[in-house]
Design an enzyme around this catalytic site. Sequence first.
Site, PDB file in Angstrom:
ATOM      1  N   LYS A 149      -0.374 -17.046  11.999  1.00 55.67           N
ATOM      2  CA  LYS A 149       0.710 -16.509  11.155  1.00 55.67           C
ATOM      3  C   LYS A 149       1.589 -15.530  11.938  1.00 55.67           C
ATOM      4  CE  LYS A 149      -1.194 -17.346   6.594  1.00 55.67           C
ATOM      5  NZ  LYS A 149      -1.785 -16.771   5.380  1.00 55.67           N
ATOM      6  N   HIS A 164      -8.796 -25.087   8.690  1.00 54.58           N
ATOM      7  CA  HIS A 164      -9.189 -24.372   7.471  1.00 54.58           C
ATOM      8  C   HIS A 164      -8.285 -24.678   6.267  1.00 54.58           C
ATOM      9  CE1 HIS A 164      -6.236 -21.437   9.103  1.00 54.58           C
ATOM     10  NE2 HIS A 164      -6.086 -21.031   7.848  1.00 54.58           N
ATOM     11  N   HIS A 165      -7.277 -25.556   6.458  1.00 55.49           N
ATOM     12  CA  HIS A 165      -6.465 -25.980   5.302  1.00 55.49           C
ATOM     13  C   HIS A 165      -6.587 -27.479   5.022  1.00 55.49           C
ATOM     14  CE1 HIS A 165      -4.539 -22.211   4.281  1.00 55.49           C
ATOM     15  NE2 HIS A 165      -4.353 -21.973   5.562  1.00 55.49           N
ATOM     16  N   ASP A 173     -12.429 -18.107   1.838  1.00 55.60           N
ATOM     17  CA  ASP A 173     -11.042 -17.618   1.888  1.00 55.60           C
ATOM     18  C   ASP A 173     -10.368 -17.792   0.520  1.00 55.60           C
ATOM     19  OD1 ASP A 173      -8.906 -16.547   3.326  1.00 55.60           O
ATOM     20  OD2 ASP A 173      -8.097 -18.508   3.843  1.00 55.60           O
TER      21      ASP A 173
HETATM   22 FE   FE2 Z   1      -4.441 -20.165   6.813  1.00 55.08          FE
HETATM   23 FE   FE2 Z   2      -7.354 -15.871   4.879  1.00 50.71          FE
END
Ligand code: FE2
Ligand code: FE2
Length: 239
Positions: A87, A136-137, A165
Amino acid sequence: MPKDDLQENAPPNLLANALRGEVEWEEDRLIDGLTRKLIQMVADGDELESHGHRLALMASLLGVELGLNRADMLSLRRGAYLHDIGKIGIPSSILLKRGPLDDREWRIMQKHPAIGERICRDLPSLSGILPIIRSHHERWDGTGYPDGLRGETIPLLARITQIADIYDALTTQRPYKSAFLPEKALEIIQEEGQRGWRDPRLVMAIEDLFPVFKTLPPDNASSFSLQALSEVVRRRKWF
Ligand SMILES: [Fe+2]
Ligand SMILES: [Fe+2]
């Protein structure tokens, strides 16, 4: 030792005992510290760092529940802090936007797993967490991103990190939403499981650990020893 003796000799306050426990991964403290500092530097520190602490704890609890080995447990902990490192490459106008993203913004946001993987791939000590950063998505039914992986082809550590998460995102306040109660968060995860998005085994693991998740202790809990976490999982309660 018979089970009853174990119970009788167990400390009365598991949480206090766990907090007193030594960090089991002593040799990795330096790199853990560095990853946390890095995370603090890339975004609004406090929130992100406490998210990392909670995530490290929840992912570790799931890891103990699933009987993961020590190396995987360490990767889970590091992945908790670094899964969203990509990010750093997303404009803050998108990252911090209040309200839903439009199509163009959403496409940019979906680049963060690949950006994160690129940032970390040349660091040998982080090789264990690359699958977490990249995957992770993904979704169990293949509708996730960036690779559209399906079922068991999604790395297990990424699936564990993802479900913890989601639970944390649901139960905490974010710029675009208020916090849900733990029961509501569990319900949403169960619905997502029925829709085919989540690994059914992990939905069951969260259900089993829910009494623990519901009463998560303070944010410094990421330094719990593996032994203390195992005890918490075994007894399904903090106190
Ligand atoms: Fe993420
Ligand atoms: Fe996160």
